[in-house]
Enzyme design. Structure first.
Site, PDB file in Angstrom:
ATOM      1  N   LYS A 116       5.391   8.372  -6.823  1.00  0.00           N
ATOM      2  CA  LYS A 116       5.318   7.839  -5.465  1.00  0.00           C
ATOM      3  C   LYS A 116       6.742   7.766  -4.918  1.00  0.00           C
ATOM      4  CE  LYS A 116       3.463   3.836  -2.891  1.00  0.00           C
ATOM      5  NZ  LYS A 116       2.792   2.518  -2.999  1.00  0.00           N
ATOM      6  N   SER A 137      -1.319   1.946  -0.150  1.00  0.00           N
ATOM      7  CA  SER A 137      -0.233   2.792   0.313  1.00  0.00           C
ATOM      8  C   SER A 137       0.056   3.986  -0.603  1.00  0.00           C
ATOM      9  CB  SER A 137       1.039   1.960   0.440  1.00  0.00           C
ATOM     10  OG  SER A 137       1.447   1.498  -0.834  1.00  0.00           O
ATOM     11  N   SER A 175      -2.487  -1.410  -3.369  1.00  0.00           N
ATOM     12  CA  SER A 175      -1.982  -0.071  -3.039  1.00  0.00           C
ATOM     13  C   SER A 175      -2.144   0.979  -4.137  1.00  0.00           C
ATOM     14  CB  SER A 175      -0.508  -0.144  -2.637  1.00  0.00           C
ATOM     15  OG  SER A 175      -0.382  -0.602  -1.318  1.00  0.00           O
TER      16      SER A 175
END
Lengths: 488, 477
Positions: free
Chosen positions: A82, A157, A181
Site C-alpha cells: 500500500k 482505504s 481499511s
C-alpha cells in the site's frame, strides 16, 4: 513439473513458496508474470507506482540466494505495498498530491521485514488519500475499480491492494486499517484481510493517519497466506514506542486446530437495521457452516457499539489534524507556486495539496481539540472509547471469537455515496474493533448478486493465532475464497 | 504608594544527553546547519518518537534534588502550532501530567535563607532555529537543535526583588551543573530563562497582572530586565494605566522591554496526549537507582565545608559554587595537607581570579590541584613567602612545572638563616643613619622602611617575620 508460460490464477503464497523451493519456477519468472499482469490492467488503477526495475533486481537476488543455498520463509514471493508504507528510493505518495513526488530515504519496518523474509516488492498500490475514505475515491490518483464489477468501488482505504489481490495481479499485498481499511475492501473484493491487535505490527514508516488506531496487516487470498505474512511482519520494533514486546507465536502451527467446542459470539446489534438482507442471509449461512465444524453460537451484546461512529469521527480526525501538520511545504512535498508570506504559503500549500475529505477531517479534528470544545468532544470520545473496549471484554467472557458482517452491503457504485455520513456508515462494524485495539479478519463468505460478501471475525487481544485458525477451518470447508473475478 | 514586586521564573535547561530526546541524532552544539537532524528530527512521513531513557533519569535527578514529587506516571502531550523551525507542526511536551511537581530550592538573600517553591518540571523537545539574518527577504531553517531534550523548570511567584530572582537563577544554575544534567552555558542557550513579573501594593494578597519577559540570557540581563520592567509597571499604574498580560522581549542593547507581536499569543495550542508515546512510567527501581547515585548537593556541601574545614560561610559558598571548584579545593587540601584556610584563600583568591581572567574551565586550568598543593606546602613550611609564592604561581600558570622546580631553578628559597638575615640588617642599618635616628626618637613607623630595604636587598627572599624581629632587636640596641 516444470513451469512454462502463465501461472494459474489461483496460486497462493503457500503454494508459491513450495513451487519456488521445488524449483518449478524461479522468482524472476514469477515476477515477470506478475509485472505483465499488473501492466496489462491499467484500467483497474490498482497501482500508483510499478517498480519494474526494483522487482526484477530483487527477484534475481532471491534466485541467486536460493542457488547459493540460502533460504527465507517467503524467498522470491512477489508482493505489493500500500502506498502508505515508506519505501527507500521508490516514491511514496499516500494517495495525495501533497506527496505526489515524495521519495523516502528509508524503508518502513513492515517493508524491511518482508524484504528480510525474502519478499519481492513489485510496486505501490492505490489508496484513499492519507487512508481517509471507504471507497478509494478520495485518491489524488483517481478511483480504483472493483474487479468484480468495474463500475463499483473496491472499498477503502486499502482499495488498490484489495483489487490487485482480487484480480490475482499479485498473490498478496500489505494494507493498513484505522477504522476498517483492510477488512472492508477485503470484503468488497472477496479476499482475506487481517487487522492485527494494536501494537502487534510496527507503525514505523507507515504514514500516520490516526496513531492510536492505525495498524498494518496482510491482504491475501487465504487465511493461511495471512498467517505466513503476519509471521514476517509482526514483532517488537525499537523505533515504535507503541509496538508490543510480546513474542510472536507460530501462527501456522495452530491453523488446523479443531473448532470443536469453539464459542462464537454473534452480536445482536450487528443484525439490526442498516444491514443488507442478502448480506445477513450470507452471514447466517456462514454461521451454520461453523456449527457444522463443531462451534457453538452464543448470543452477545455490544451495547455501546452504536456510539462507535461518532466516537471514531472525533478521535481519528483529532489525531489526524495534528499528524498532518507536518505537510507544510517547508521541508519536502508539495509547496504552492506563489505566495505572499509564510502564512500565505501555508494556506495555499495545504489548500492545494490536500483533497476535500482530508481537509474536512483536519477541520473536524482541529475543532474537536480547540479550547472550549476539548472536554465536550475529545475527552468525551475517549470515555466512550473505554466503554466500547469494556463491552468487548465482557462479551469475550462468554465467547472465544465474535462473528458478523464486515460491511453492511456489498460494493456500491463509484460516485454513489456523495454524502460523507452515508460513506462513514460503511465502517460501522469495523470501527469498534480499532477503538478497542483488537485483532479482526475479514474472509469471503458468499456472494450477493455476483458481488463478494465478507465475514468478520473479531478476536481477543493478541489472539491472532485463533482468528487465523477459525478463518482457515472455514476456508477448508468452503471455496468462496477460491473464486476469482473473470477477465483478469 | 509602596509597591511589592512579584517574580516567577521559567527556566529551560538543556539536558546533557548524548542523543536527542526522541531520536538517535547527536546533540552536540555548533555543527553546520542541518547535519545533526535525522529522519525523525525533520519529521519525514512515517517516523515515530522513542523516548530517551537518559533524559528521564536526568529529570528524576532534578526532582529528587529539589525534594519534589517524581510522578510514577506522566504523560507527553502535543502542543500544536505552525512554524518553519517546528518540523512536525507540534512540539512534544508535558502538559497536564508533568514528571516532577512541588519542589523547592534554598537561596541566600539579604534577610538570610529563603525557600523558593518550584511548581513543576517537565520534559520536552526543543525546536530548530530560524535564521533571519543571512538572507535578504528569506528565512533559513536549521534543525540541528530540533529534538534536543529540555527540562522546563517553573518556579512559584515567590521572589520579591530582581536580586532574589538572580539568586534563585544562580542556585538553580549551580544545581543543574552539580547534578550533571545541564552544562549551564547561557551563551549557547543551554540554560534559558523567562521571567513573569508583576507588581502589587504592599500588603495586597492578590497578584497583579503579569508580563512575561523573554530573551534574558545572562544573570546580569535578568536583573536589569526585571528592574526595568518593575519601573515601567509602577510608572504605568501610577499614571492611571493598567498592566496588560503580554509577552515582552528584553532588548539588552537599549536596556528595555517591549511587547512581542500579539499574534504569537493568539495561538490555541490544542494540547492532547501524544498517541505515539505511551504514558511515561518511572518505576520504583529507577527511582531507587537514581537516588543511590545522587551526588552531594550544593547546600550539603556548603555546610560540610564550614564544619569540616572550619571555613567561613562566605568562603564555603564561593568554593561550592561549582562541583568542579569544590573538587579542586578538596584535592588541593588533600594533596598539600596544609591548613584548609590557607588552601581556601588560594583557591578562592589567586586561582579563581586567574581562571576568570583567562576565561578557562577548571578542567583546562594549567595548574592542577596537586601542583597548587605543592606550592602551598612550601608556604606552610616557610620555604617561600606568600608574596614570592604568587610569582611562582604565575610562573606555574604561564610556563608549567612544579613549585619546587621553579624555586630551585630561580633560587627563590626563603632566607631563614638568622645570621644571613642579621648580616643584611647590619648593612641596611649602617647605610641609613638618619632613619635609625628617627626610629630611636620614637618614630616607629620607620620600621616599615627598614623592612622594605632588607627585603629589597634580599631580593624578596628573606623571611619577613624574622626580618621584623631582628630589625627590632638591632635598632633597639
Amino acid at each position: 513439473m516444470r513451469f512454462s508460460g502463465e501461472f494459474p490464477l489461483t496460486l497462493t503464497i503457500a503454494e508459491l513458496v513450495q513451487g519456488l523451493a521445488a524449483g518449478q519456477y524461479s522468482s524472476a519468472e514469477l515476477v515477470q508474470d506478475v509485472l505483465r499482469r499488473v501492466e496489462a490492467q491499467p484500467g483497474l488503477n490498482a497501482f500508483i507506482t510499478v517498480d519494474r526495475d526494483g522487482a526484477e533486481k530483487a527477484a534475481r537476488a532471491a534466485d541467486a540466494a536460493r542457488a547459493s543455498g540460502q533460504n527465507a520463509p517467503l524467498l522470491g514471493v512477489p508482493i505489493a505495498h500500500k502506498d502508505i508504507f515508506c519505501t527507500a528510493g521508490v516514491r511514496t505518495t499516500c494517495g495525495s498530491r501533497m506527496l505526489a513526488d515524495f521519495i523516502s530515504p528509508y524503508d518502513a519496518t513492515v517493508v524491511a521485514r518482508l524484504n528480510a523474509a525474502g519478499c519481492v516488492p513489485v510496486g505501490k498500490t492505490n489508496m484513499d488519500e492519507f487512508a481517509m475514505g471507504s471507497s478509494n475515491e478520495t485518491s489524488f490518483f483517481g478511483p480504483v475499480r472493483n474487479p468484480w464489477d468495474v463500475q463499483r468501488v473496491p472499498g477503502g482505504s486499502s482499495g488498490g491492494s484489495a483489487a490487485a489481490v482480487a484480480a490475482r495481479l499479485v498473490p498478496a499485498a500489505t494494507g493498513t486499517d484505522t477504522g476498517g481499511s483492510i477488512r472492508q475492501p477485503a470484503a468488497l473484493c472477496g479476499i482475506t484481510g487481517l487487522k492485527p491487535s494494536y501494537g502487534r505490527v510496527s507503525r514505523y514508516g507507515m504514514i500516520a493517519f490516526a496513531s492510536s488506531l492505525d495498524q498494518a496487516g496482510p491482504m491475501a487470498q487465504t487465511a493461511e497466506d495471512c498467517a505466513l505474512l503476519l509471521a514476517a511482519m509482526a514483532g517488537f520494533d525499537e523505533r515504535d514506542a507503541t509496538a508490543l514486546t510480546a513474542a510472536v507465536p507460530d501462527y501456522h502451527a495452530t491453523l488446523r486446530s479443531s473448532l470443536e467446542g469453539l464459542r462464537i459470539g454473534v452480536v445482536r446489534e450487528h443484525f439490526g437495521a442498516g444491514l443488507d438482507a442478502a448480506v445477513g442471509a450470507a452471514m447466517q449461512a456462514a454461521l451454520r457452516e461453523y456449527e457444522r465444524l463443531g462451534a457453538k453460537l452464543v448470543d452477545i451484546s455490544l451495547p455501546n457499539s452504536g456510539h462507535a461512529l461518532p466516537c471514531y469521527y472525533v478521535l481519528a480526525p483529532a489525531e489526524a489534524s495534528s499528524n498532518l501538520a507536518r505537510y507544510d511545504g517547508v521541508r519536502y512535498g508539495y509547496r504552492a507556486a506563489e505566495y505572499r508570506d509564510l502564512e500565505d504559503m501555508y494556506k495555499k500549500t495545504r489548500s492545494e495539496g490536500f483533497g476535500p475529505e482530508v481537509k474536512r477531517r483536519i477541520m473536524i479534528g482541529t475543532y474537536a481539540l480547540s479550547a472550549g470544545y476539548y472536554d465536550a468532544y475529545y475527552l468525551k470520545a475517549q470515555r466512550l472509547r473505554r466503554l466500547i473496549a469494556q463491552d468487548f471484554g465482557q462479551a469475550f467472557e462468554s465467547c472465544d471469537v465474535i462473528a458478523g458482517p464486515t460491511a453492511p452491503s456489498p460494493a456500491f457504485a463509484i460516485g454513489a455515496k456523495s454524502d460523507p455520513v452515508s460513506m462513514y456508515l460503511n465502517d460501522i462494524y469495523t470501527i469498534p474493533v480499532n477503538l478497542a485495539g483488537l485483532p479482526a479478519i475479514s474472509l469471503p463468505a458468499g456472494f450477493v448478486e455476483g458481488l463478494p460478501v465478507g465475514l468478520q471475525l473479531i478476536g481477543r487481544y493478541l489472539d491472532e493465532a485463533r482468528l487465523l485458525n477459525v478463518a482457515h477451518k472455514f476456508q477448508e470447508a468452503t471455496d468462496w475464497h477460491r473464486r476469482a473475478p473473470a477477465g483478469f | 504608594m509602596e509597591w511589592e514586586t512579584v517574580i516567577g521564573l521559567e527556566v529551560h535547561a538543556q539536558l546533557k544527553t548524548v542523543s536527542k530526546i526522541f531520536s538517535g541524532a547527536p546533540t552536540a552544539y555548533g555543527a553546520p546547519p542541518n547535519t545533526q537532524a535525522n529522519v525523525v528530527d525533520i519529521a519525514l512521513p512515517g517516523v515515530l518518537p522513542v523516548l530517551n531513557a537518559e533524559a528521564v533519569r536526568m529529570a528524576v535527578r532534578l526532582g529528587l534534588a529539589i525534594g519534589a514529587t517524581v510522578h510514577a506516571r506522566s504523560v507527553f502531550a502535543r502542543k500544536n502550532y505552525f512554524y518553519p523551525d517546528l518540523p512536525k507542526g507540534y512540539q512534544i511536551s508535558q502538559y497536564e501530567h508533568p514528571i516532577v511537581e512541588r519542589g523547592q530550592l534554598a537561596i541566600m538573600t539579604e534577610a538570610g535563607e529563603k525557600r523558593v517553591g518550584i511548581t513543576r518540571a517537565h520534559l520536552e523537545e526543543d525546536a530548530g532555529k530560524s535564521l533571519h539574518e543571512a538572507w535578504e527577504g528569506l528565512t533559513g531553517v536549521d534543525l540541528n537543535r530540533a529534538g534536543t531534550p529540555l527540562l522546563e523548570i517553573v518556579s512559584e511567584p515567590d521572589m520579591r526583588s530582581p536580586a532574589e530572582a538572580v539568586a534563585y537563577l544562580k542556585a538553580l544554575h549551580t544545581l543543574v551543573r552539580y547534578l550533571e544534567i545541564c552544562d549551564g552555558n547561557m551563551q549557547e542557550g543551554s540554560f534559558r530563562c523567562d521571567a513573569n513579573v508583576s507588581i502589587r501594593p504592599l500588603g495586597e494578597s492578590r497578584y497583579g497582572m503579569r508580563a512575561e519577559l523573554k530573551n534574558i540570557n545572562s544573570f546580569r540581563f535578568v536583573e536589569r530586565a526585571i528592574d526595568y520592567e518593575v519601573r515601567r509597571q509602577i510608572a504605568l499604574v501610577s499614571s492611571g494605566g493598567q498592566v496588560r498580560q503580554e509577552t515582552r522581549l528584553y532588548d539588552s542593547a537599549r536596556d528595555e522591554t517591549r511587547p512581542m507581536r500579539s499574534k504569537e499569543e493568539a495561538n490555541d495550542y490544542r494540547y492532547f496526549p501524544d498517541p505515539d508515546l505511551p504514558p511515561l512510567i518511572v518505576a520504583p527501581e529507577l527511582l531507587a537507582e537514581v537516588k543511590a547515585t545522587m551526588p552531594e548537593l550544593p547546600e550539603a556541601k556548603r555546610q560540610r565545608f564550614c564544619e569540616h574545614y572550619g571555613l567561613s560561610a562566605y568562603d564555603a559558598a564561593v568554593l561550592t559554587g561549582s562541583r568542579e571548584l569544590a573538587d579542586y579545593y578538596e584535592e588541593t587540601v588533600r594533596s598539600s595537607a596544609v591548613e584548609p584556610k590557607l588552601a581556601a584563600n588560594w583557591v578562592a583568591g589567586e586561582f579563581l581570579a586567574r581562571l576568570n581572567s583567562a576565561n578557562l574551565d577548571i578542567a583546562d586550568a594549567p595548574v592542577s590541584a596537586g601542583a597548587l598543593g605543592g606550592l602551598l606546602r612550601r608556604i606552610a613550611d616557610g620555604t617561600v613567602s606568600g608574596k614570592t609564592a604568587k610569582d611562582i604561581f604565575e610562573a606555574m600558570w604561564e610556563e608549567g612545572g612544579d613549585a619546587d622546580g621553579i624555586i630551585a631553578a630561580r633560587g627563590l628559597q626563603q632566607i631563614t638563616d638568622d645570621s644571613a638575615i642579621e648580616q643584611i640588617v647590619a648593612e641596611v642599618v649602617a647605610a641609613n643613619p638618619k632613619q635609625v635616628a628617627q626610629y630611636r626618637a620614637g618614630e616607629e613607623k620607620v620600621l616599615t622602611f627598614f623592612v622594605g630595604q632588607v627585603m629589597k636587598a634580599s631580593r624578596g627572599k628573606a623571611n619577613p617575620g624574622k626580618v621584623n624581629a631582628i630589625l627590632k632587636r638591632v635598632l633597639a640596641s
